[in-house]
Design an enzyme around this catalytic site. Structure first.
Site, PDB file in Angstrom:
ATOM      1  N   LYS A 116      -2.075   6.047  -9.712  1.00 17.84           N
ATOM      2  CA  LYS A 116      -1.054   5.444  -8.852  1.00 17.84           C
ATOM      3  C   LYS A 116      -0.526   4.152  -9.481  1.00 17.84           C
ATOM      4  O   LYS A 116       0.669   3.865  -9.411  1.00 17.84           O
ATOM      5  CB  LYS A 116      -1.631   5.167  -7.471  1.00 17.84           C
TER       6      LYS A 116
ATOM      7  N   ARG B  74       0.856  -1.182   0.000  1.00 15.18           N
ATOM      8  CA  ARG B  74       0.000   0.000   0.000  1.00 15.18           C
ATOM      9  C   ARG B  74       0.894   1.235   0.000  1.00 15.18           C
ATOM     10  O   ARG B  74       1.757   1.388   0.863  1.00 15.18           O
ATOM     11  CB  ARG B  74      -0.913   0.010   1.238  1.00 15.18           C
TER      12      ARG B  74
ATOM     13  N   THR C 253      -4.883  -0.380  -4.183  1.00 24.48           N
ATOM     14  CA  THR C 253      -5.277   0.962  -4.615  1.00 24.48           C
ATOM     15  C   THR C 253      -6.530   0.901  -5.478  1.00 24.48           C
ATOM     16  O   THR C 253      -6.832  -0.126  -6.079  1.00 24.48           O
ATOM     17  CB  THR C 253      -4.140   1.643  -5.411  1.00 24.48           C
TER      18      THR C 253
ATOM     19  N   ASP D  30      -3.875  16.741  -8.350  1.00 24.13           N
ATOM     20  CA  ASP D  30      -3.004  15.835  -7.606  1.00 24.13           C
ATOM     21  C   ASP D  30      -1.564  16.290  -7.786  1.00 24.13           C
ATOM     22  O   ASP D  30      -1.027  16.255  -8.896  1.00 24.13           O
ATOM     23  CB  ASP D  30      -3.178  14.400  -8.111  1.00 24.13           C
TER      24      ASP D  30
ATOM     25  N   ARG E  60       1.153  15.094  -6.143  1.00 27.11           N
ATOM     26  CA  ARG E  60       2.110  14.155  -5.566  1.00 27.11           C
ATOM     27  C   ARG E  60       3.224  13.754  -6.535  1.00 27.11           C
ATOM     28  O   ARG E  60       3.034  13.727  -7.744  1.00 27.11           O
ATOM     29  CB  ARG E  60       1.381  12.901  -5.070  1.00 27.11           C
TER      30      ARG E  60
ATOM     31  N   HIS F 169       0.558   4.916   0.691  1.00 22.64           N
ATOM     32  CA  HIS F 169      -0.464   5.747   1.341  1.00 22.64           C
ATOM     33  C   HIS F 169       0.102   7.140   1.609  1.00 22.64           C
ATOM     34  O   HIS F 169       1.118   7.287   2.286  1.00 22.64           O
ATOM     35  CB  HIS F 169      -0.873   5.092   2.665  1.00 22.64           C
ATOM     36  N   SER F 170      -0.558   8.139   1.072  1.00 19.81           N
ATOM     37  CA  SER F 170      -0.119   9.518   1.316  1.00 19.81           C
ATOM     38  C   SER F 170      -0.714  10.020   2.627  1.00 19.81           C
ATOM     39  O   SER F 170      -1.888   9.810   2.914  1.00 19.81           O
ATOM     40  CB  SER F 170      -0.551  10.427   0.165  1.00 19.81           C
ATOM     41  N   GLU F 171       0.115  10.694   3.384  1.00 16.44           N
ATOM     42  CA  GLU F 171      -0.277  11.206   4.697  1.00 16.44           C
ATOM     43  C   GLU F 171      -1.581  12.000   4.637  1.00 16.44           C
ATOM     44  O   GLU F 171      -1.776  12.842   3.764  1.00 16.44           O
ATOM     45  CB  GLU F 171       0.834  12.117   5.226  1.00 16.44           C
TER      46      GLU F 171
END
Length: 201
Positions: free
Chosen positions: A163, A54, A158, A135, A137, A56-58
């Site tokens: 991603k 996984r 996901t 987005d 990121r 996972h963004s904070e």
């Protein structure tokens, strides 16, 4: 010179099971200023050839305070459960926790985006009204992390096709869905993720 530093490895017992934890310090330069980001990798003692992963963004509001405006906290908990269960079945897995709050816009701007959402903007419109992409990121550190652990193929937890595409630059990807229950506060948010960001919900 590598663009990251790696911490020592430590034990991390959790309510989901026992894991190991390591930090990757990403050495960034922005506006002639060094801006390190400390990411976390939480993983099982043994990793199979194709671990469950996984990325996972904070999300401080969802992960820590239990905000119901998003599905982040629920996804984090479910991912930990699935990785722990996978370990019990002899497969193992990893959670890469990226310090990219608010899809990369930061906590301050995320709160401002929340305020716009209170006025009727959806999550994409709010980010764009603040001058950001939907987005923001950057997943390049994930490639470094997977390479560090010599991982070539993953089962990626996901619903986000973006991603999947990003991770496919670094490893072979098999998608596993991660669906958590919706509520009256995040229904519009989830609908926007599906209709505007293409999430597989």
């Amino acid at each position: 010179m590598e663009n990251f530093e790696v911490s020592q490895r430590a034990k991390l017992p959790t309510r989901f099971g026992n894991f190991l934890i390591q930090s990757f310090r990403e050495l960034r330069k922005e506006n002639n200023c060094e801006c390190p980001l400390d990411h976390l990798v939480i993983f099982t003692d043994s990793l199979s050839e194709v671990p469950l992963v996984r990325v996972h963004s904070e999300c401080l509001t969802g992960d820590v305070f239990g905000s119901q405006k998003c599905d982040c906290g629920g996804e984090l908990a479910l991912a930990m459960q699935k990785i722990s269960q996978n370990a019990q079945e002899g497969q193992g897995g990893m959670l890469i926790y990226l310090r990219q709050e608010g899809r990369g816009i930061g906590l301050f701007n995320k709160v401002n985006a929340y305020a716009l959402q209170d006025e009727g903007y959806d999550t994409v419109e709010a980010n764009e009204a603040l001058g950001f992409k939907s987005d923001n990121r950057d997943y390049s550190i994930v490639g470094d992390i997977l390479n560090y652990y010599k991982i070539k193929k993953i089962r990626l937890l996901t619903n986000n096709p973006g991603k999947i595409q990003a991770m496919s630059q670094y490893v072979e990807v098999i998608r596993d869905s991660i669906i958590v229950p919706s509520n009256c506060y995040n229904q519009k948010y989830l609908n926007t993720k599906k209709s505007k960001l293409g999430h597989l919900l």
